[in-house]
Design a protein around this motif. Structure first.
Motif, PDB file in Angstrom:
ATOM      1  N   GLN A  11       0.852  -1.182   0.000  1.00  0.00           N
ATOM      2  CA  GLN A  11       0.000   0.000   0.000  1.00  0.00           C
ATOM      3  C   GLN A  11       0.891   1.236   0.000  1.00  0.00           C
ATOM      4  OE1 GLN A  11      -2.159   0.486   3.645  1.00  0.00           O
ATOM      5  NE2 GLN A  11      -3.249   2.286   2.932  1.00  0.00           N
ATOM      6  N   ASN A  12       0.554   2.209  -0.837  1.00  0.00           N
ATOM      7  CA  ASN A  12       1.300   3.456  -0.815  1.00  0.00           C
ATOM      8  C   ASN A  12       0.880   4.220   0.435  1.00  0.00           C
ATOM      9  OD1 ASN A  12       2.238   6.125  -1.161  1.00  0.00           O
ATOM     10  ND2 ASN A  12       2.361   5.798  -3.356  1.00  0.00           N
ATOM     11  N   LEU A  13       1.839   4.513   1.293  1.00  0.00           N
ATOM     12  CA  LEU A  13       1.553   5.148   2.582  1.00  0.00           C
ATOM     13  C   LEU A  13       1.727   6.666   2.546  1.00  0.00           C
ATOM     14  CD1 LEU A  13       3.336   2.553   4.884  1.00  0.00           C
ATOM     15  CD2 LEU A  13       0.886   2.730   4.382  1.00  0.00           C
ATOM     16  N   THR A  14       2.014   7.256   1.384  1.00  0.00           N
ATOM     17  CA  THR A  14       2.191   8.701   1.299  1.00  0.00           C
ATOM     18  C   THR A  14       0.949   9.411   1.854  1.00  0.00           C
ATOM     19  OG1 THR A  14       3.602   8.465  -0.646  1.00  0.00           O
ATOM     20  CG2 THR A  14       2.635  10.634  -0.266  1.00  0.00           C
ATOM     21  N   GLY A  15       1.180  10.344   2.786  1.00  0.00           N
ATOM     22  CA  GLY A  15       0.091  11.091   3.398  1.00  0.00           C
ATOM     23  C   GLY A  15      -0.514  10.423   4.623  1.00  0.00           C
ATOM     24  N   LYS A  16      -0.111   9.196   4.906  1.00  0.00           N
ATOM     25  CA  LYS A  16      -0.589   8.475   6.086  1.00  0.00           C
ATOM     26  C   LYS A  16       0.340   8.772   7.266  1.00  0.00           C
ATOM     27  CE  LYS A  16      -3.815   5.913   4.072  1.00  0.00           C
ATOM     28  NZ  LYS A  16      -5.220   6.005   4.427  1.00  0.00           N
ATOM     29  N   VAL A  17      -0.109   8.458   8.470  1.00  0.00           N
ATOM     30  CA  VAL A  17       0.760   8.562   9.633  1.00  0.00           C
ATOM     31  C   VAL A  17       1.131   7.156  10.088  1.00  0.00           C
ATOM     32  CG1 VAL A  17      -0.017  10.809  10.459  1.00  0.00           C
ATOM     33  CG2 VAL A  17      -1.150   8.758  11.287  1.00  0.00           C
ATOM     34  N   ARG A  31       6.763   6.101  20.991  1.00  0.00           N
ATOM     35  CA  ARG A  31       5.551   6.936  21.044  1.00  0.00           C
ATOM     36  C   ARG A  31       5.572   8.025  19.956  1.00  0.00           C
ATOM     37  NH1 ARG A  31       2.519   6.415  25.993  1.00  0.00           N
ATOM     38  NH2 ARG A  31       1.858   8.557  25.771  1.00  0.00           N
ATOM     39  N   ALA A  32       6.242   7.751  18.851  1.00  0.00           N
ATOM     40  CA  ALA A  32       6.318   8.725  17.765  1.00  0.00           C
ATOM     41  C   ALA A  32       5.106   8.606  16.842  1.00  0.00           C
ATOM     42  CB  ALA A  32       7.595   8.520  16.951  1.00  0.00           C
ATOM     43  N   VAL A  33       4.757   9.744  16.258  1.00  0.00           N
ATOM     44  CA  VAL A  33       3.775   9.808  15.181  1.00  0.00           C
ATOM     45  C   VAL A  33       4.534  10.417  14.004  1.00  0.00           C
ATOM     46  CG1 VAL A  33       1.566  10.741  14.416  1.00  0.00           C
ATOM     47  CG2 VAL A  33       1.897  10.138  16.834  1.00  0.00           C
ATOM     48  N   VAL A  34       4.603   9.684  12.902  1.00  0.00           N
ATOM     49  CA  VAL A  34       5.404  10.083  11.749  1.00  0.00           C
ATOM     50  C   VAL A  34       4.501  10.249  10.535  1.00  0.00           C
ATOM     51  CG1 VAL A  34       7.320   9.440  10.215  1.00  0.00           C
ATOM     52  CG2 VAL A  34       7.389   8.792  12.638  1.00  0.00           C
ATOM     53  N   LEU A  35       4.585  11.389   9.878  1.00  0.00           N
ATOM     54  CA  LEU A  35       3.862  11.603   8.628  1.00  0.00           C
ATOM     55  C   LEU A  35       4.724  11.063   7.488  1.00  0.00           C
ATOM     56  CD1 LEU A  35       1.468  12.902   7.043  1.00  0.00           C
ATOM     57  CD2 LEU A  35       2.936  14.919   6.819  1.00  0.00           C
ATOM     58  N   VAL A  36       4.187  10.152   6.704  1.00  0.00           N
ATOM     59  CA  VAL A  36       4.908   9.616   5.551  1.00  0.00           C
ATOM     60  C   VAL A  36       4.759  10.624   4.408  1.00  0.00           C
ATOM     61  CG1 VAL A  36       5.142   7.706   3.918  1.00  0.00           C
ATOM     62  CG2 VAL A  36       4.497   7.246   6.294  1.00  0.00           C
ATOM     63  N   CYS A  37       5.871  11.212   3.998  1.00  0.00           N
ATOM     64  CA  CYS A  37       5.864  12.235   2.953  1.00  0.00           C
ATOM     65  C   CYS A  37       6.036  11.643   1.562  1.00  0.00           C
ATOM     66  CB  CYS A  37       6.967  13.266   3.215  1.00  0.00           C
ATOM     67  SG  CYS A  37       6.776  14.105   4.802  1.00  0.00           S
ATOM     68  N   ALA A  38       6.708  10.522   1.461  1.00  0.00           N
ATOM     69  CA  ALA A  38       6.905   9.846   0.181  1.00  0.00           C
ATOM     70  C   ALA A  38       7.118   8.365   0.437  1.00  0.00           C
ATOM     71  CB  ALA A  38       8.117  10.437  -0.549  1.00  0.00           C
ATOM     72  N   HIS A  39       6.504   7.530  -0.407  1.00  0.00           N
ATOM     73  CA  HIS A  39       6.627   6.083  -0.257  1.00  0.00           C
ATOM     74  C   HIS A  39       6.537   5.451  -1.632  1.00  0.00           C
ATOM     75  CE1 HIS A  39       4.832   2.025   1.088  1.00  0.00           C
ATOM     76  NE2 HIS A  39       6.131   2.011   1.320  1.00  0.00           N
ATOM     77  N   SER A  40       7.506   4.605  -1.938  1.00  0.00           N
ATOM     78  CA  SER A  40       7.503   3.874  -3.202  1.00  0.00           C
ATOM     79  C   SER A  40       8.233   2.559  -2.981  1.00  0.00           C
ATOM     80  CB  SER A  40       8.196   4.699  -4.297  1.00  0.00           C
ATOM     81  OG  SER A  40       9.595   4.747  -4.048  1.00  0.00           O
TER      82      SER A  40
END
Length: 196
Positions: A11-17, A31-40
């Motif tokens: 699954q492309n996770l771009t834009g997901k946390v 306990r991190a929350v990370v915004l995925v900015c690019a995924h391929s």
């Protein structure tokens, strides 16, 4: 070359946390929350949303870059974006849902982008620029298949990025908020994986 079956499962996770699970062993991401900015299929890049760097002032960074700070300069929060290239800055900001993106801007969602050019810093120093913005120093990076492997090992849970997680100031509450947004009660999570 990967098989068609493998491609269907990624699954492309771009834009997901990505929400760190309690068993996350890397202390930089507990306990991190990370915004995925690019995924391929070549890997992934993201920015940590809930680790502020209050000792670093945006105006001081602008001074170091030789950018004049005007009286009406915007106060932009500085955060730890991740352990890769900690001296590099990434401005995460709101954008209009329409229009073309200039060079140096990576659109992450309909109204969200990341910019790495000096122009945006100069705009913010003049009190202009995007309505919502934060500066992340460094980023989180994953090689091909690494993020998927970490998810399979129960290191991360994925969810939708909501604006309060991205631009909100309640960093201590973002992890719980991200879990609740996915319908999960944080108090019910355990660091131990197992079966019932």
């Amino acid at each position: 070359m990967s098989s068609p079956d493998h491609d269907d499962k990624v699954q492309n996770l771009t834009g997901k946390v990505l929400i760190a699970m309690p068993g996350m062993t890397d202390p930089r991401f507990q306990r991190a929350v990370v915004l995925v900015c690019a995924h391929s299929d070549e890997g992934a890049m993201g920015l940590v949303l809930n680790h502020p760097l209050p000792e670093i002032k945006f105006s001081e960074l602008l001074d170091q870059l030789g950018i004049d700070v005007e009286d009406d300069a915007r106060h932009i929060e500085v955060r730890f974006g991740g352990p890769v290239e900690p001296g590099r800055g990434f401005v995460l900001h709101s954008v209009p849902e329409y229009g073309e993106d200039p060079e140096g801007r990576l659109r992450i969602g309909r109204a969200l982008a990341m910019t790495t050019t000096r122009d945006i810093l100069e705009d913010l120093a003049r009190g202009q620029g995007p309505q919502d913005a934060v500066l992340a120093l460094g980023y989180a990076g994953w090689g091909p298949g690494q993020i998927e492997d970490e998810m399979l090992e129960n290191g991360w849970l994925t969810g939708d990025g909501i604006e309060e997680l991205i631009f909100g100031a309640d960093h201590d509450g973002k992890w719980q908020q991200a879990l609740r947004a996915q319908g999960i009660d944080p108090s019910l999570l355990s660091a131990a994986a197992g079966r019932a």
